[in-house]
Each structure stands twice: as structure tokens, then as C-alpha cells.
Design a protein around this motif. Structure first.
Motif, PDB file in Angstrom:
ATOM      1  N   VAL A  81       0.976  -1.011   0.066  1.00 33.55           N
ATOM      2  CA  VAL A  81      -0.090  -0.068   0.024  1.00 33.55           C
ATOM      3  C   VAL A  81       0.755   1.170   0.041  1.00 33.55           C
ATOM      4  N   LEU A  82       1.835   1.283   0.844  1.00 30.23           N
ATOM      5  CA  LEU A  82       2.723   2.580   0.983  1.00 30.23           C
ATOM      6  C   LEU A  82       3.766   2.674   0.003  1.00 30.23           C
ATOM      7  N   LEU A  83       4.373   1.477  -0.564  1.00 30.83           N
ATOM      8  CA  LEU A  83       5.334   1.808  -1.627  1.00 30.83           C
ATOM      9  C   LEU A  83       4.834   1.468  -2.868  1.00 30.83           C
ATOM     10  N   LEU A  84       3.960   0.628  -3.215  1.00 33.90           N
ATOM     11  CA  LEU A  84       3.569   0.271  -4.543  1.00 33.90           C
ATOM     12  C   LEU A  84       2.066   0.831  -4.673  1.00 33.90           C
ATOM     13  N   HIS A  85       1.713   1.397  -3.948  1.00 29.56           N
ATOM     14  CA  HIS A  85       0.265   2.019  -4.187  1.00 29.56           C
ATOM     15  C   HIS A  85      -0.700   1.279  -4.513  1.00 29.56           C
ATOM     16  N   GLU A  86      -0.611   0.088  -3.882  1.00 31.75           N
ATOM     17  CA  GLU A  86      -1.776  -0.838  -4.259  1.00 31.75           C
ATOM     18  C   GLU A  86      -3.060  -0.594  -3.157  1.00 31.75           C
ATOM     19  N   HIS A  87      -4.181  -0.840  -3.854  1.00 34.03           N
ATOM     20  CA  HIS A  87      -5.510  -0.439  -3.154  1.00 34.03           C
ATOM     21  C   HIS A  87      -5.783  -1.570  -1.981  1.00 34.03           C
TER      22      HIS A  87
END
Length: 219
Positions: free
Chosen positions: A182-188
Motif C-alpha cells: 500500500v505504502l510503496l507500490l500504491h496498491e489499493h
């Protein structure tokens, strides 16, 4: 150790990351507790509760991932085999540490034997990607940081904790992977997965709190 590594990655390739990881890492604490109990480590009530809570959280994270990975029966069995290998490694490592074997020596021997067992798999394999900068850096990171340093730290903790509790605390791995995604790869992160992250965190807190209040393990 060799069985864990081989079974885990083949299982993930066949079932998908979500299912393979959930089965392998989610069932490992239960198997570790059972193996530890068979070898004389008494499972505590706090460990049982913390493990159950953490596993529920892992299941919620996977169910909310929305990846829809297909379930392969053979892959699931391989993931269970990986869990069993990890559990036996944890329990037997704990027994050796209690018996007075030096931790770094134990880890060196474990990985040396595992390397010999797995070396035949390199015969005829395409290793050209290792000569590229990205491949070399990735292998160094996975070999030194994610495996060498990580298992040395695990061994240090294992010397002071029952095997079952150490394995339960290792459920921080999928918990951390979710947060990094979530924080580094911006996954939902869906609502169900977010709830699962919180549930795993509660389980880890319960495990840590229980370790302070439970009777010390035998030895």
C-alpha cells in the motif's frame, strides 16, 4: 529448510501468491505448535488465542485482495508441505538452541545442508539473468538481507521464545508485505483487507503480551 523453500515457491507458482502464502504461512504456526507440543512444549492459552486471531486476519486480507487466484489442489498440498517444513525447522532449531548449540553454527549447518540438497536444481537452468545489474542486486538482497540476516534475527528470537510463539509472530511477514504494498507500490487496500490487517496486528499484540505473562518454556 530445503523442503520449505522448494515447496513454497512451487506452490505459489501453481496456486497464486494469495492462496499459496495464506496456506503456507497461515498454517505454519498451528503445525509448529503441534510439533512443539509433541516434543514437550506446552501450548499456552494465550498462544492459542493469538494464533487463531492472527490467522483469521490473514484470511481476511486474502479474501479482500480481490485477486481471484485459482485453487490448485496439488499446489495447496505443496503449500502445506512448506508449512510443515518451516514448522519442523522452527521446532528442531529451538530444541538445539535449548540444548546449548550455538545459534550461528546451527543456522550455518542448516543452510549448508539445504544448499547441497537444492543444488541439483541448478543443473541446466537458465541463470543468464544473474549477470544483469538488476538480477545481481535482487539476488544479493534476497540472499543476504531477506534470508541471511532475517534468519539470524529469527534464530536470536527463537533462543528466547517457545517455537509456537515465534512462528505466530512470524505472521508479521504477510502483514508487513500488505502495508508495504500500500505504502510503496500504491496498491489499493479494500475494506475487508484493511480489517484483516488490524486483526493480524491485534493477534501479534496478544502474542507479545502473552509471552510476558506465560510461564517460561521448558529448559
Amino acid at each position: 529448510m530445503a523442503a520449505y523453500q522448494l515447496c513454497f515457491f512451487v506452490a505459489v507458482a501453481r496456486t497464486g501468491v494469495a492462496v499459496g502464502t495464506m496456506v503456507a504461512l497461515g498454517s505454519a504456526p498451528v503445525l509448529t505448535g503441534l510439533f512443539g507440543w509433541a516434543l514437550g512444549e506446552r501450548p499456552t492459552r494465550s498462544w492459542i488465542v493469538a494464533t487463531a486471531v492472527a490467522i483469521v486476519g490473514i484470511v481476511l486480507i486474502v479474501l479482500g485482495s480481490g485477486r481471484g487466484a485459482s485453487v490448485d489442489v496439488g499446489g495447496v498440498l505443496l503449500a502445506l508441505g512448506a508449512a510443515a517444513g518451516y514448522a519442523l525447522y522452527t521446532v528442531l532449531g529451538r530444541r538445539l538452541l535449548v540444548a546449548g548449540v550455538h545459534g550461528q553454527l546451527m543456522m550455518t549447518l542448516f543452510f549448508a545442508v539445504a544448499t547441497v540438497v537444492l543444488l541439483p536444481r541448478l543443473v541446466g537452468a537458465d541463470l543468464g539473468w544473474l549477470v544483469s545489474p538488476r538480477g545481481a542486486i535482487s539476488m544479493l538482497w534476497l540472499g543476504v538481507a531477506a534470508t541471511g540476516v532475517a534468519y539470524l534475527l529469527f534464530q536470536r528470537g527463537l533462543a528466547h521464545l517457545p517455537a509456537g510463539l515465534a512462528s505466530t509472530l512470524s505472521l508479521a511477514e504477510p502483514f508487513t508485505a500488505t502495508l508495504l504494498g500500500v505504502l510503496l507500490l500504491h496498491e489499493h487496500l479494500g475494506l475487508l483487507s484493511a480489517v484483516g490487517v488490524l486483526v493480524v496486528l491485534v493477534g501479534l499484540v496478544l502474542a507479545g503480551a502473552g509471552a510476558r505473562h506465560d510461564d517460561p518454556p521448558p529448559g
